[in-house]
Design a protein around this motif. Structure first.
Motif, PDB file in Angstrom:
ATOM      1  N   CYS A  24      -7.264   4.848  -3.788  1.00  0.00           N
ATOM      2  CA  CYS A  24      -6.762   3.628  -3.154  1.00  0.00           C
ATOM      3  C   CYS A  24      -7.349   3.474  -1.752  1.00  0.00           C
ATOM      4  O   CYS A  24      -7.760   2.385  -1.357  1.00  0.00           O
ATOM      5  CB  CYS A  24      -5.240   3.669  -3.103  1.00  0.00           C
ATOM      6  SG  CYS A  24      -4.511   2.162  -2.442  1.00  0.00           S
ATOM      7  N   CYS A  28      -9.747   0.451  -0.404  1.00  0.00           N
ATOM      8  CA  CYS A  28      -9.484  -0.368   0.791  1.00  0.00           C
ATOM      9  C   CYS A  28     -10.700  -0.405   1.714  1.00  0.00           C
ATOM     10  O   CYS A  28     -11.104  -1.472   2.184  1.00  0.00           O
ATOM     11  CB  CYS A  28      -8.287   0.174   1.568  1.00  0.00           C
ATOM     12  SG  CYS A  28      -6.719  -0.144   0.768  1.00  0.00           S
ATOM     13  N   HIS A  51      -3.330  -4.640  -5.981  1.00  0.00           N
ATOM     14  CA  HIS A  51      -2.422  -3.982  -5.054  1.00  0.00           C
ATOM     15  C   HIS A  51      -1.011  -3.854  -5.628  1.00  0.00           C
ATOM     16  O   HIS A  51      -0.353  -2.847  -5.437  1.00  0.00           O
ATOM     17  CB  HIS A  51      -2.405  -4.739  -3.723  1.00  0.00           C
ATOM     18  CG  HIS A  51      -3.763  -4.783  -3.104  1.00  0.00           C
ATOM     19  ND1 HIS A  51      -4.550  -5.911  -3.138  1.00  0.00           N
ATOM     20  CD2 HIS A  51      -4.486  -3.831  -2.482  1.00  0.00           C
ATOM     21  CE1 HIS A  51      -5.698  -5.646  -2.554  1.00  0.00           C
ATOM     22  NE2 HIS A  51      -5.696  -4.399  -2.144  1.00  0.00           N
ATOM     23  N   MET A  89       2.995   0.826   1.942  1.00  0.00           N
ATOM     24  CA  MET A  89       2.215   0.157   0.901  1.00  0.00           C
ATOM     25  C   MET A  89       2.866  -1.166   0.508  1.00  0.00           C
ATOM     26  O   MET A  89       2.179  -2.166   0.305  1.00  0.00           O
ATOM     27  CB  MET A  89       2.076   1.069  -0.321  1.00  0.00           C
ATOM     28  CG  MET A  89       1.169   2.262  -0.086  1.00  0.00           C
ATOM     29  SD  MET A  89       1.191   3.446  -1.456  1.00  0.00           S
ATOM     30  CE  MET A  89       0.433   2.469  -2.757  1.00  0.00           C
ATOM     31  N   GLU A 101      -3.770  -5.393   6.267  1.00  0.00           N
ATOM     32  CA  GLU A 101      -3.389  -4.907   4.946  1.00  0.00           C
ATOM     33  C   GLU A 101      -4.014  -3.542   4.675  1.00  0.00           C
ATOM     34  O   GLU A 101      -3.353  -2.628   4.175  1.00  0.00           O
ATOM     35  CB  GLU A 101      -3.831  -5.896   3.876  1.00  0.00           C
ATOM     36  CG  GLU A 101      -3.516  -5.419   2.471  1.00  0.00           C
ATOM     37  CD  GLU A 101      -4.207  -6.235   1.406  1.00  0.00           C
ATOM     38  OE1 GLU A 101      -3.632  -6.323   0.311  1.00  0.00           O
ATOM     39  OE2 GLU A 101      -5.308  -6.744   1.658  1.00  0.00           O
ATOM     40  N   THR A 105      -1.991  -0.072   4.094  1.00  0.00           N
ATOM     41  CA  THR A 105      -2.191   0.607   2.812  1.00  0.00           C
ATOM     42  C   THR A 105      -2.707   2.027   3.022  1.00  0.00           C
ATOM     43  O   THR A 105      -2.228   2.970   2.377  1.00  0.00           O
ATOM     44  CB  THR A 105      -3.153  -0.192   1.916  1.00  0.00           C
ATOM     45  OG1 THR A 105      -2.615  -1.494   1.704  1.00  0.00           O
ATOM     46  CG2 THR A 105      -3.354   0.496   0.577  1.00  0.00           C
TER      47      THR A 105
END
Length: 134
Positions: A24, A28, A51, A89, A101, A105
């Protein structure tokens, strides 16, 4: 006997959680580079469903593996750290796509991963205590 069979499953879930957290974070960072820097893949990399699905999967894996560990070993730290990460998250879903974001995250997945690592350490120390008779 049943606990011995369950422990390897929980370990695998924790390892899967660590792997998915890392994937993840890479997603990103790559999204920022590819979309912002090169203008490529915005529709694919920034799609909100990626997401949402990621948060659901992370919540399920963390809930089972870390929740299981918290109940078994009565240690709250892995659970608290991972749930804080899941909150970050979730917060990332509430802000527009972009830098904010990604930061939320990445903080979230780092905390979820740390929760899984702490959970694995408690499994290891509990197994050691069981073998050594402490």
């Amino acid at each position: 006997m049943l606990q011995r069979a369950i422990s390897p499953i929980r370990r695998k879930l924790d390892r899967a959680g660590i792997f998915l957290s890392g994937a993840c974070a890479v997603h990103c960072l790559l999204s920022i580079v590819l979309v912002s820097g090169l203008g490529l893949g915005g529709e694919l990399f920034l799609h909100p469903d990626i997401h949402r699905v990621g948060l659901v999967v992370a919540t399920l894996i963390a809930g089972v593996a870390i929740g299981w560990g918290a109940m078994r070993h009565r240690v709250a730290a892995p659970f608290v750290v991972a749930m804080t990460g899941l909150t970050f998250m979730g917060g990332a879903l509430a802000v527009p796509h972009g830098f904010e974001e990604a930061i939320l995250t990445i903080i979230g997945v780092a905390l979820v991963s740390l929760g899984h690592i702490l959970n694995l350490r408690h499994v290891h120390s509990a197994a050691c205590k069981e073998r050594c008779g402490d």
